[in-house]
Each structure stands twice: as structure tokens, then as C-alpha cells.
Scaffold this active site. Structure first.
Site, short mmCIF file in Angstrom:
data_model
loop_
_atom_site.label_atom_id
_atom_site.label_comp_id
_atom_site.label_asym_id
_atom_site.label_seq_id
_atom_site.Cartn_x
_atom_site.Cartn_y
_atom_site.Cartn_z
N LYS A 123 0.79 -1.32 0.14
CA LYS A 123 -0.09 0.11 0.03
C LYS A 123 0.80 1.10 -0.10
O LYS A 123 0.46 2.38 -0.37
CB LYS A 123 -0.97 -0.01 1.06
CG LYS A 123 -2.15 -1.16 0.87
CD LYS A 123 -3.02 -1.00 1.95
CE LYS A 123 -4.23 -2.10 1.57
NZ LYS A 123 -3.70 -3.55 1.93
C1 LIG Z 1 -4.35 -4.51 1.34
C2 LIG Z 1 -3.69 -5.73 1.14
C3 LIG Z 1 -4.06 -6.72 0.11
C4 LIG Z 1 -5.41 -6.67 -0.47
O1 LIG Z 1 -5.30 -5.66 -1.84
P1 LIG Z 1 -6.51 -5.35 -2.45
O2 LIG Z 1 -5.95 -3.93 -3.09
O3 LIG Z 1 -7.34 -4.69 -1.17
O4 LIG Z 1 -7.04 -6.30 -3.29
C5 LIG Z 1 -3.20 -7.83 0.21
N1 LIG Z 1 -2.01 -8.05 0.87
C6 LIG Z 1 -1.66 -7.27 1.81
C7 LIG Z 1 -0.48 -7.30 2.49
C8 LIG Z 1 -2.54 -5.78 2.05
O5 LIG Z 1 -2.09 -5.12 2.80
#
Ligand SMILES: *Cc1c(COP(=O)(O)O)cnc(C)c1O
Length: 481
Positions: A123
Site C-alpha cells: 500500500k
Molecule cells: C491490502 C492488502 C492486500 C489486498 O489488496 P487489495 O487491493 O485490497 O486487493 C493484500 N495483501 C496485503 C499485505 C495488503 O495490505
């Protein structure tokens, strides 16, 4: 470049520019914003882009989506975002400048490292850019924003690390008291920047989320305190994520004649939505492999055509917690494309979702058209995660986190000899220590910068499940009384 809503009409009055949708969330009609049409990349552009650095590539890709920030200013924001300092957590200092290094496990199977940012999860890739874009746009308008959100872990910390110290921005982040991993708590609560406010709610994540909804549902309060959000439906986050699909494609292929597959651990469909957009732009992605954990609403849809969001009570708490969703908030963007960009169809389908139901496209031409979009899917369970983490450690000497393990598990099922596959690494194992210990009997290594964070002083306000108390707290901070 104009943006339209998945539920609206494309009439001139409802078209918005990038900076007009940057700070907002949903479109006024309840839909999600998307470009009026996807910008296309030409073969000549792909050939030129192959040799670019991450920041140069990000400029080239983002310029296709952002035409209301002068290119010099956009370049400065991108250059400041994608640096070896921000994305160098010490894992492999020689490669930090690559931002998203590709690590081959064996020929034809690689991990695209997206977890080298400050909070050790993918993120950061988008959120760090968002922080710089917000600061720039707010300063130009002489405005301020107060970001309010709830987190069960990765989103909140990524938002706080992206917004800390930024002018014109405060962050109020609710988290469930005592329920995140020790590492995640330490990561958030040890931030002591004056513009970051951690609120630990004596309740579960859904209760924290409900408080956020209640506060946003008070239009007077929302306007007076200029509330904003940075959740995963924010279009700029999706756009920023498109860049690493290009970067991964160039790193994983030798020429632009090849096709490549990506496997993506999915929750809210944000990450893989960016892969879909990259493919629609003309990047030669041969397959988008969607991996879920036990919360398999999306896997069910891609296998059967049935989309059936669960209630929060039917959402499993798993050891890949960032994928524990009952409703995939970005999925509407993909369905808009799947139904030929007909907002009337999306309105009808989401009318059923918003009323607590689901829909079944199995008998429709839309479902028959699904293969054109190159998606396949699979699911992974706690036992699969443990086995995949163990196998990857034993076979390649590489330690992966629980979410990446879900992606790799499904990637191995969907892999073919003809097409190389890259698994998107979405977090470092250090964030999910307990499950790593369960799988391997040893603790994950930690980037030096996070060593001992559990012992740092904390700044967190503990509160009952009470929306009015949260409002009073926000008012006090903003008014400085
Ligand atoms: C947010 C997240 C996901 C999922 O991603 P999306 O964009 O919601 O599909 C997967 N793995 C980790 C470690 C995350 O922080």
C-alpha cells in the site's frame, strides 16, 4: 482526460478532472470514478519505456491519467516519492533504487517486491504518492483536509506514514484496541508527528468502521471539519499501482512481444484492478491470476459468475488479515468494463448489492465475455499458506508473508510453461510474525529501521465505541482548544 462515474451518464456536466476527484471518495451517485476511456500505449512507447527508471516510468504512465497538474510539478512530486530512501528498507541495499526489484525463484516464476516502503506492505507504493499529491493540491487551493479512516492494519499505517508531517493534512485513524498484530500496533502508535492522531477503539474493526460511517453521515460535521478519506476506492491509488505492472512486465520479459502473467493476492480488488487497467491500456499481460484466502467472494465470481457479498458476521478472520473482506469495494470498476461500460447495468446490479443481495451473471453474455479479460482465480487456506511458506523457504531460501503465500499458492496452480508468472509480494513476513513462526519455527528477519519499534513511546487515544466522542476529539484537535 476526464473521469466519469460507473453509475452515471457520461454527459459533460458529470465529467471531472483528475484533481477534482483526487480528494473525494465515491462519486455523488454512489459509483466509482474511472477514466472516460483508457489511454492506450503504443508499441513505440513500450519500447521507449522499457529502459526507464521507476520514477521516469511513473511520470510517463501517470501523465496519461493526470493532465491538470503541470508536467514539471508532477515530475517533482513523483521524483520525491519514488526514491531509494523511501523504498529502501535495507533488505537489499544494492537494489533499493529499483523500487520494485524482481526476484526470480526459478525460471519463469518470480516475486515482484512491492513491500520495500516504510510500512513494509504494497500500500506504500500508492499511498506515498497520494501524500505528496494531496499536499501539492491543497497548498495550491489554500485548503486543508482532515483524513478520517478505520483500519485493521496495513491501510492505516500506510496512510499515516504517507501523510506524516504534510502541510494542510491531519489524519485521524481508528483501529480496534488490542486486535492488530503487535508489530502493526507499534508501527502506527509510535508515530508522534503532530498531524497524526491514533484512536484505539474498545471494540472490533467493524465497530470502528461504523463510527467512521456515522461521522461521515453528518454532512454538517463533514463540511465544517473538511473530512476526507484515503480508502482503496480512491482512483489515484489505482493509477499509482498501474505503474508497477509496467515495471514488472519490463523486468520479467526480454521484449515487448512476450506475454506475462501476474498473480495478485486480493481483498478489495484494488491491486488487481490496476493490473486490469494496465492490460486495457495495451500492456501485454497474458493472464491476471486473482488469489483470495478463505474469504472467497471474488474467486466465486470468476469461477461461477455469481457475486454474493457476505455479511460481516460471515467474514472469516484469517492469517492473511488484509484480505479479510466480505465485499470488494473496487470490483464495481471491473464490472463496469465487463458490461460494456453501461452505467444503467451497473446501477441495476449495485442496486441489488446495496440492498444486501447479490447477482448472477452466469447466463448472460457478459459472463461469456469474461475470458477476453484474461482473469483466472483460485483460493488459499491457512493450511495452504503454511505449506507454501514452508516450501518457498526450503526450496528457494526465500521467506514470504502470508498474503504473498496465498498469491503464490494460486500462481502455482495456474502457471503454464509458455508464460512467465510474477507473484506480487504484498507485505514482508516481519508484519505477520506469529504465522511465520507457526510455519517455520523461526522468526522473520526485520528491516533494521523497524528493530525495537515495540519499545518506542506511543501516542494513542483509547476510546469507547462512541461516534460522538470521536467527533468531539476531532473538533478539539482541529480547533486547537
Ligand atoms: C491490502 C492488502 C492486500 C489486498 O489488496 P487489495 O487491493 O485490497 O486487493 C493484500 N495483501 C496485503 C499485505 C495488503 O495490505
Amino acid at each position: 482526460m476526464f473521469y466519469i462515474s460507473t453509475r452515471g451518464d457520461a454527459g459533460a456536466s458529470s465529467r471531472k478532472t483528475f484533481t477534482e476527484i483526487l480528494l473525494g471518495g465515491l462519486a455523488p451517485d454512489g459509483g466509482l470514478y474511472l477514466p472516460e476511456s483508457y489511454p492506450r500505449v503504443t508499441r513505440a512507447e513500450l519500447d521507449r519505456w522499457r529502459g526507464l527508471s521507476y520514477a521516469e516510468l511513473a511520470c510517463a504512465v501517470l501523465a496519461k491519467f493526470i493532465d491538470d497538474i503541470p508536467s514539471g510539478a508532477l515530475k517533482a512530486l513523483v521524483d520525491k516519492t519514488y526514491t531509494a530512501e523511501v523504498y529502501g528498507n535495507g533488505r537489499d541495499p544494492a537494489r533499493a533504487g529499483e523500487i520494485t526489484p524482481l526476484r526470480w525463484l526459478e525460471p519463469g516464476l518470480g516475486l515482484l517486491e512491492l513491500s520495500n516502503g516504510p510500512t513494509l506492505a504494497f500500500k506504500d507504493m500508492a499511498m506515498q504518492l497520494l501524500g505528496n499529491l494531496f499536499e501539492y493540491v491543497l497548498a495550491n487551493r489554500g485548503e486543508e483536509i482532515n483524513i478520517l479512516g478505520a483500519t485493521s492494519g496495513d491501510t492505516g499505517s500506510a496512510a499515516e506514514y504517507a501523510m506524516r508531517g504534510k502541510r494542510g493534512i491531519r489524519v485521524f485513524m481508528l483501529s480496534p484496541h488490542g486486535r492488530m498484530s503487535a508489530f502493526q500496533r507499534a508501527q502506527m502508535y509510535s508515530l508522534r508527528d503532530a498531524n497524526i492522531f491514533n484512536i484505539a477503539v474498545r471494540g472490533v474493526f467493524d465497530e470502528a468502521q461504523d463510527i467512521v460511517k456515522a461521522v461521515f453521515n453528518d454532512p454538517g460535521f463533514k463540511a465544517r471539519y473538511r473530512l476526507g478519506a484515503v480508502n482503496s476506492i480512491n482512483w489515484a491509488r489505482v493509477a499509482a499501482q498501474v505503474v508497477y505492472y509496467f515495471k514488472g512486465y519490463f523486468a520479467g520479459t526480454r521484449s515487448n512481444d512476450e506475454r506475462l502473467a501476474f498473480a495478485v493476492p486480493s481483498g478489495n480488488f484494488g491491486n488487481i484492478c490496476a493490473g486490469h487497467v494496465a492490460r486495457m491500456m495495451g500492456l501485454p499481460i497474458g493472464k491476471l491470476v486473482l488469489a483470495t484466502n478463505e474469504n472467497d467472494v471474488l474467486d466465486e465470481f470468476f469461477r461461477t459468475g455469481v457475486y454474493r457479498p457476505r455479511g460481516t458476521a460471515d467474514t472469516w478472520t484469517t492469517t492473511s488479515p488484509s484480505m479479510d473482506i466480505s465485499k470488494a469495494s473496487n470490483f464495481e470498476r471491473f464490472v463496469f468494463d465487463l458490461v460494456g461500460r453501461d452505467p444503467a447495468v451497473v446501477r441495476e446490479l449495485w442496486g441489488r448489492i446495496d440492498a444486501g443481495g447479490g447477482f448472477d451473471l452466469a447466463a448472460t453474455p457478459y459472463f461469456s465475455a469474461l475470458p477476453e479479460f484474461a482473469f483466472v482465480s483460485g483460493k488459499s487456506t491457512h493450511a495452504d499458506r503454511l505449506a507454501t511458506i514452508r516450501r518457498t523457504w526450503e526450496k528457494y531460501g526465500v521467506m514470504i508473508d502470508t498474503h504473498t503465500a496465498d498469491g503464490l499458492k494460486v500462481a502455482l496452480e495456474q502457471r503454464t510453461a509458455q508464460m512467465p508468472m510474477l507473484v506480487l509480494e504484498t507485505a514482508l513476513p516481519a508484519k505477520f510474525e506469529d504465522t511465520i513462526v507457526e510455519a517455520l519455527g523461526r522468526r522473520p528477519e526485520r528491516p533494521a529501521a523497524t528493530e525495537g519499534i515495540e519499545n518506542l513511546p506511543r501516542r494513542v487515544e483509547v476510546m469507547d465505541v462512541d461516534a460522538d466522542a470521536v467527533k468531539r476529539f476531532i473538533a478539539r484537535q482541529v480547533e486547537g482548544v
